[in-house]
Write an enzyme that holds these catalytic residues in place. Sequence first.
Site, PDB file in Angstrom:
ATOM      1  N   HIS A  23      31.001  39.958  42.170  1.00  0.00           N
ATOM      2  CA  HIS A  23      31.957  39.446  41.178  1.00  0.00           C
ATOM      3  C   HIS A  23      32.837  40.613  40.739  1.00  0.00           C
ATOM      4  O   HIS A  23      32.522  41.334  39.792  1.00  0.00           O
ATOM      5  CB  HIS A  23      31.176  38.848  39.996  1.00  0.00           C
ATOM      6  CG  HIS A  23      32.024  38.219  38.938  1.00  0.00           C
ATOM      7  ND1 HIS A  23      31.533  37.283  38.050  1.00  0.00           N
ATOM      8  CD2 HIS A  23      33.319  38.389  38.594  1.00  0.00           C
ATOM      9  CE1 HIS A  23      32.482  36.914  37.214  1.00  0.00           C
ATOM     10  NE2 HIS A  23      33.592  37.578  37.519  1.00  0.00           N
ATOM     11  N   HIS A  25      37.121  41.228  40.457  1.00  0.00           N
ATOM     12  CA  HIS A  25      38.522  40.809  40.660  1.00  0.00           C
ATOM     13  C   HIS A  25      39.280  42.056  41.092  1.00  0.00           C
ATOM     14  O   HIS A  25      39.344  43.027  40.322  1.00  0.00           O
ATOM     15  CB  HIS A  25      39.116  40.261  39.364  1.00  0.00           C
ATOM     16  CG  HIS A  25      38.336  39.116  38.798  1.00  0.00           C
ATOM     17  ND1 HIS A  25      38.699  37.808  38.982  1.00  0.00           N
ATOM     18  CD2 HIS A  25      37.196  39.085  38.069  1.00  0.00           C
ATOM     19  CE1 HIS A  25      37.830  37.013  38.383  1.00  0.00           C
ATOM     20  NE2 HIS A  25      36.901  37.761  37.822  1.00  0.00           N
ATOM     21  N   HIS A 205      34.042  30.467  37.880  1.00  0.00           N
ATOM     22  CA  HIS A 205      33.666  30.993  36.568  1.00  0.00           C
ATOM     23  C   HIS A 205      33.311  29.786  35.695  1.00  0.00           C
ATOM     24  O   HIS A 205      34.095  28.826  35.605  1.00  0.00           O
ATOM     25  CB  HIS A 205      34.834  31.731  35.927  1.00  0.00           C
ATOM     26  CG  HIS A 205      35.102  33.093  36.492  1.00  0.00           C
ATOM     27  ND1 HIS A 205      35.275  33.324  37.823  1.00  0.00           N
ATOM     28  CD2 HIS A 205      35.221  34.304  35.877  1.00  0.00           C
ATOM     29  CE1 HIS A 205      35.489  34.635  38.012  1.00  0.00           C
ATOM     30  NE2 HIS A 205      35.463  35.247  36.845  1.00  0.00           N
ATOM     31  N   GLU A 208      31.219  31.356  30.738  1.00  0.00           N
ATOM     32  CA  GLU A 208      31.514  32.715  30.245  1.00  0.00           C
ATOM     33  C   GLU A 208      31.821  32.553  28.755  1.00  0.00           C
ATOM     34  O   GLU A 208      31.067  33.013  27.914  1.00  0.00           O
ATOM     35  CB  GLU A 208      32.708  33.309  31.011  1.00  0.00           C
ATOM     36  CG  GLU A 208      33.126  34.695  30.545  1.00  0.00           C
ATOM     37  CD  GLU A 208      34.391  35.216  31.260  1.00  0.00           C
ATOM     38  OE1 GLU A 208      35.101  34.420  31.905  1.00  0.00           O
ATOM     39  OE2 GLU A 208      34.664  36.446  31.141  1.00  0.00           O
ATOM     40  N   ASP A 286      33.058  42.762  37.364  1.00  0.00           N
ATOM     41  CA  ASP A 286      34.149  41.884  36.909  1.00  0.00           C
ATOM     42  C   ASP A 286      35.523  42.561  37.038  1.00  0.00           C
ATOM     43  O   ASP A 286      36.211  42.341  38.040  1.00  0.00           O
ATOM     44  CB  ASP A 286      33.894  41.409  35.475  1.00  0.00           C
ATOM     45  CG  ASP A 286      34.532  40.064  35.161  1.00  0.00           C
ATOM     46  OD1 ASP A 286      35.104  39.451  36.075  1.00  0.00           O
ATOM     47  OD2 ASP A 286      34.434  39.612  33.995  1.00  0.00           O
ATOM     48  N   ASP A 287      35.903  43.343  36.023  1.00  0.00           N
ATOM     49  CA  ASP A 287      37.206  44.030  36.016  1.00  0.00           C
ATOM     50  C   ASP A 287      36.966  45.475  35.586  1.00  0.00           C
ATOM     51  O   ASP A 287      37.261  45.853  34.447  1.00  0.00           O
ATOM     52  CB  ASP A 287      38.156  43.325  35.032  1.00  0.00           C
ATOM     53  CG  ASP A 287      38.371  41.874  35.406  1.00  0.00           C
ATOM     54  OD1 ASP A 287      39.120  41.613  36.354  1.00  0.00           O
ATOM     55  OD2 ASP A 287      37.737  41.001  34.768  1.00  0.00           O
TER      56      ASP A 287
HETATM   57  N1  ADE Z   1      40.048  36.995  35.716  1.00  0.00           N
HETATM   58  C1  ADE Z   1      39.733  38.292  35.743  1.00  0.00           C
HETATM   59  N2  ADE Z   1      38.634  38.512  35.021  1.00  0.00           N
HETATM   60  C2  ADE Z   1      38.239  37.329  34.521  1.00  0.00           C
HETATM   61  C3  ADE Z   1      37.167  36.902  33.711  1.00  0.00           C
HETATM   62  N3  ADE Z   1      36.253  37.744  33.232  1.00  0.00           N
HETATM   63  N4  ADE Z   1      37.089  35.593  33.387  1.00  0.00           N
HETATM   64  C4  ADE Z   1      37.997  34.745  33.842  1.00  0.00           C
HETATM   65  N5  ADE Z   1      39.023  35.099  34.602  1.00  0.00           N
HETATM   66  C5  ADE Z   1      39.145  36.375  34.955  1.00  0.00           C
HETATM   67 ZN    ZN Z   2      35.382  37.328  36.570  1.00  0.00          ZN
END
Ligand code: ADE
Ligand code: ZN
Length: 351
Positions: A23, A25, A205, A208, A286-287
Amino acid sequence: MTITTHANPLVQKAFGAPKSELHIHIEGSLEPELIFALAQRNNVKLAYESIEALRAAYAFTDLQSFLDIYYAGASVLLHEQDFYDMTMAYCERALADNVVHAEIFFDPQTHTERGVSIDTVVAGIDRALADAEKRGLTSKLILCFLRHLSEADALATWDAALPLFERYPRMIGVGLDSSERGHPPSKFERVFEQARAKGLKLVAHAGEEGPPAYIYEALDLLKVDRVDHGVRSIEDPALVTRLADSRVALTVCPLSNTKLCVFDDMTQHTLKQLLDHGVAVTINSDDPAYFGGYVNENYSAIVEALKLDDKEVYTLLRNGFEASFVTPVERAALVAKLDQYWTQDGSSAVA
Ligand code: ADE
Ligand code: ZN
């Protein structure tokens, strides 16, 4: 091998372990330094005067407050080489964390709505991943639909992407991301149905920020193979039992969850409860450029805050391989590699 060191021996052991990342992005791996370098290269005007000013804006209160900055950051990506450079920078960081297999999300609509063709996006990302593969990082690509946009937009993106699924064998699935609240999985049932008919892997997703009902929809309507995040499943005991029994994995992202205020702090994270109930939890970043760490920092944060033990950390690492979209033969090789590292003699740590 990573040079990162940690005082906690179990964290150190986790840092050195061969691991997956399921996971991530790719647009969320754009570090401020690269955003500024690409802005200069492409003559894109940013709303921030300096790298420091941009980084200072990374104080998020919820998912939307992050997404606004994340989409602004992605606006510097115009050319194939930009997508290559972003992806290669991520691969370098992943290799340093001993990631041996990554399944990477990308958001084509973020780029096509700025006039960048989907071919340019995928060509740059895939070329970097092919180069990283020569250095020991295997990978898959998952196309994500932006859920704040319309179903029609997702269907048009699907049509445009179809030839690319043929051309790039690394592209093996579709996902669903962006603003969760008010955009339930049911909105995308038809486009997921088309992807399923093509035999693609499916993820979304869910849970969350959104309620457990969205996780049910992802399972029952979209028929996903994995749930991204899914941490709010803990609010519904029947759902937790279903996830545990079905072994549908959750791709959990601890630093993301605290940075986006899903949990007040890491000690409040429900990952250990989910593990205790037998849910196939995996650890991911994630990011990472926005949330303060790549995958190894996610391991250290959660191991320390929840005082996880050797067996639990092994289980998380192993789940990351078990839940990956590789062939059974590849999966067995990945697990054997982990077992060799974890126990030195190659016997499974849990059995
Ligand atoms: N796009 C990038 N990161 C995300 C996240 N944590 N939740 C939803 N969309 C995303
Ligand atoms: Zn994500």
